[in-house]
Design a protein around this motif. Structure first.
Motif: not given
Length: 216
Positions: A47, A49, A75-79, A82, A84-86, A89
């Motif tokens: 991921g 950020v 909050t700008r984390l990106d795996l 969508a 998986w991101n949720q 977090l």
């Protein structure tokens, strides 16, 4: 005359010795945090950020005077997915609603050679603060080739941390504890237009077509 020159040099020495390191501002577009963590023993989830901001005080001739303060928007984390991101977090993991940012503030710099140093600092993540050491490489410190031709410092860094040490210990059977970090940083010098190659060129007039950097 020689005596006068000698006295002038003596007067200048204290000022040179106490010269302040230059101040740089992190470029949030070109600063990224990449992380890898084991996924159920099958693979390592990757991921990123983006959008980190902060300030760097840096003198390449004296790493020990360097100071770094960074804010990382979790909050700008990106795996790459969508859902998986949720999940990452969610309250039982990063809890992005209560802890939307991580903070890193350097406390000690150990220079290894002109291009490498260990940077130790306090990382605040998930409401917990722990010491973390970054292995840092100075990639370049020079005039940027694109407008506005500012003096720019570029670094790469790596570190390893335990998520449990920061109170993020849910799903132990599915998510590994060790988090591997790779960080890429570009920082632009604040203030004047000094570069390694002399003053920055005069910006092009509106009628000209200077090269433009492609969007990330």
């Amino acid at each position: 005359m020689q005596r006068l020159l000698f006295l002038l040099v003596l007067c200048l020495l204290p000022a040179l010795a106490t010269a302040s390191p230059a101040r740089y501002r992190l470029d949030p577009v070109h600063t990224r945090v990449l992380f890898a963590i084991e996924h159920a023993g099958f693979s390592h989830a990757l991921g990123t950020v983006s959008g980190s901001e902060g300030e760097l005080l840096f003198d390449p001739d004296d790493w020990t005077t360097a100071r770094l303060q960074v804010s990382i928007p979790l909050t700008r984390l990106d795996l790459g997915d969508a859902k998986w991101n949720q999940a990452a977090l969610a309250r039982n993991l990063l809890d992005g609603e209560r802890y939307p940012q991580a903070q890193f503030v350097s406390t000690r710099i150990e220079a290894i050679d002109p291009r490498h140093a260990n940077v130790t600092g306090q990382l605040t993540l998930h409401g917990v603060t722990r010491d973390v050491t970054l292995a840092v490489t100075l990639n370049a410190l020079k005039r940027h080739p694109l407008p506005p031709f500012r003096r720019t410092a570029g670094f790469s860094a790596t570190a390893t941390l335990s998520r449990a040490a920061f109170g993020i210990d849910a799903w132990k059977s599915l998510i590994g504890d060790e988090v591997q970090l790779r960080i890429e940083v570009e920082a632009t010098r604040e203030g004047g237009g000094e570069t390694d190659e002399g003053p920055s060129p005069v910006p092009a007039t509106p009628s000209s077509n200077p090269p433009q950097e492609p969007a990330p």
